[in-house]
Write a protein that holds these residues in place. Sequence first.
Motif, short mmCIF file in Angstrom:
data_model
loop_
_atom_site.label_atom_id
_atom_site.label_comp_id
_atom_site.label_asym_id
_atom_site.label_seq_id
_atom_site.Cartn_x
_atom_site.Cartn_y
_atom_site.Cartn_z
N SER A 240 1.64 6.87 11.44
CA SER A 240 1.04 5.59 11.79
C SER A 240 0.30 5.02 10.59
O SER A 240 -0.06 5.75 9.65
CB SER A 240 0.09 5.73 12.99
OG SER A 240 -1.00 6.57 12.68
N PHE A 241 0.09 3.71 10.63
CA PHE A 241 -0.57 2.99 9.56
C PHE A 241 -1.53 2.00 10.21
O PHE A 241 -1.14 1.25 11.10
CB PHE A 241 0.46 2.25 8.70
CG PHE A 241 -0.12 1.50 7.54
CD1 PHE A 241 -0.66 2.16 6.45
CD2 PHE A 241 -0.13 0.11 7.54
CE1 PHE A 241 -1.20 1.46 5.38
CE2 PHE A 241 -0.66 -0.60 6.48
CZ PHE A 241 -1.19 0.07 5.39
N THR B 71 6.44 9.92 -0.92
CA THR B 71 5.79 8.60 -0.95
C THR B 71 6.06 7.84 0.34
O THR B 71 7.17 7.85 0.87
CB THR B 71 6.31 7.78 -2.15
OG1 THR B 71 6.03 8.49 -3.35
CG2 THR B 71 5.65 6.41 -2.22
N VAL B 72 5.02 7.17 0.84
CA VAL B 72 5.14 6.25 1.97
C VAL B 72 4.63 4.89 1.49
O VAL B 72 3.77 4.81 0.62
CB VAL B 72 4.35 6.74 3.21
CG1 VAL B 72 5.02 7.94 3.84
CG2 VAL B 72 2.90 7.06 2.86
N GLN B 73 5.18 3.83 2.06
CA GLN B 73 4.83 2.49 1.59
C GLN B 73 4.80 1.50 2.74
O GLN B 73 5.69 1.49 3.59
CB GLN B 73 5.87 2.03 0.55
CG GLN B 73 5.60 0.67 -0.05
CD GLN B 73 6.57 0.38 -1.18
OE1 GLN B 73 6.54 1.02 -2.20
NE2 GLN B 73 7.44 -0.60 -0.98
N ASN C 157 -5.13 2.78 6.33
CA ASN C 157 -5.19 4.23 6.52
C ASN C 157 -3.84 4.74 7.05
O ASN C 157 -3.31 4.20 8.01
CB ASN C 157 -6.30 4.58 7.52
CG ASN C 157 -6.46 6.07 7.68
OD1 ASN C 157 -6.85 6.74 6.74
ND2 ASN C 157 -6.15 6.59 8.85
N TRP C 158 -3.33 5.77 6.41
CA TRP C 158 -2.13 6.46 6.89
C TRP C 158 -2.57 7.65 7.73
O TRP C 158 -3.49 8.36 7.35
CB TRP C 158 -1.31 6.98 5.71
CG TRP C 158 -0.68 5.93 4.87
CD1 TRP C 158 -1.16 5.43 3.70
CD2 TRP C 158 0.56 5.27 5.10
NE1 TRP C 158 -0.31 4.48 3.20
CE2 TRP C 158 0.76 4.37 4.03
CE3 TRP C 158 1.50 5.35 6.11
CZ2 TRP C 158 1.88 3.57 3.96
CZ3 TRP C 158 2.62 4.55 6.03
CH2 TRP C 158 2.80 3.66 4.96
N VAL D 15 0.86 -1.18 0.00
CA VAL D 15 0.00 0.00 0.00
C VAL D 15 0.90 1.23 0.00
O VAL D 15 1.79 1.35 0.84
CB VAL D 15 -0.90 0.02 1.25
CG1 VAL D 15 -1.77 1.26 1.27
CG2 VAL D 15 -1.75 -1.24 1.32
N THR D 16 0.67 2.14 -0.95
CA THR D 16 1.44 3.38 -1.00
C THR D 16 0.52 4.56 -0.73
O THR D 16 -0.69 4.49 -0.93
CB THR D 16 2.14 3.57 -2.36
OG1 THR D 16 1.16 3.59 -3.39
CG2 THR D 16 3.15 2.47 -2.63
#
Length: 109
Positions: free
Chosen positions: A21-22, A79-81, A105-106, A8-9
């Motif tokens: 957090s994720f 970008t976060v992954q 959810n980020w 998930v990006t």
Amino acid sequence: EAAIQVVVTGTSPTLTPTSLSFTVTAKTNTPGPSQVISLWNYSTSSYDVMDTRTISSSNITVTVNASGTLSHYVSSTGTVQARIAYPQTGPTLIYQWAASIDLTNWTIQ
């Protein structure tokens, strides 16, 4: 390697977050698999495991909170992954088992 892996990006609103957090809500259709949530570390070019737990046929919600230098989890373009993996760690009741992810959810500040 895990039988099921989902990447998930997202896009961070900042390159230097103060919190990251994720959240994942998911289940499998049989006991036996585990859920492993990892965040991509752009500094080391590898995934950092944040949480590992057994998972079953009831939805569970897990939130992982990154710690340390949070900017390592954000690329130079924002970008976060994350990777959600489901390795089989015990016997299953179904030969072709599946995982269902209802929510990711980020939360980044």
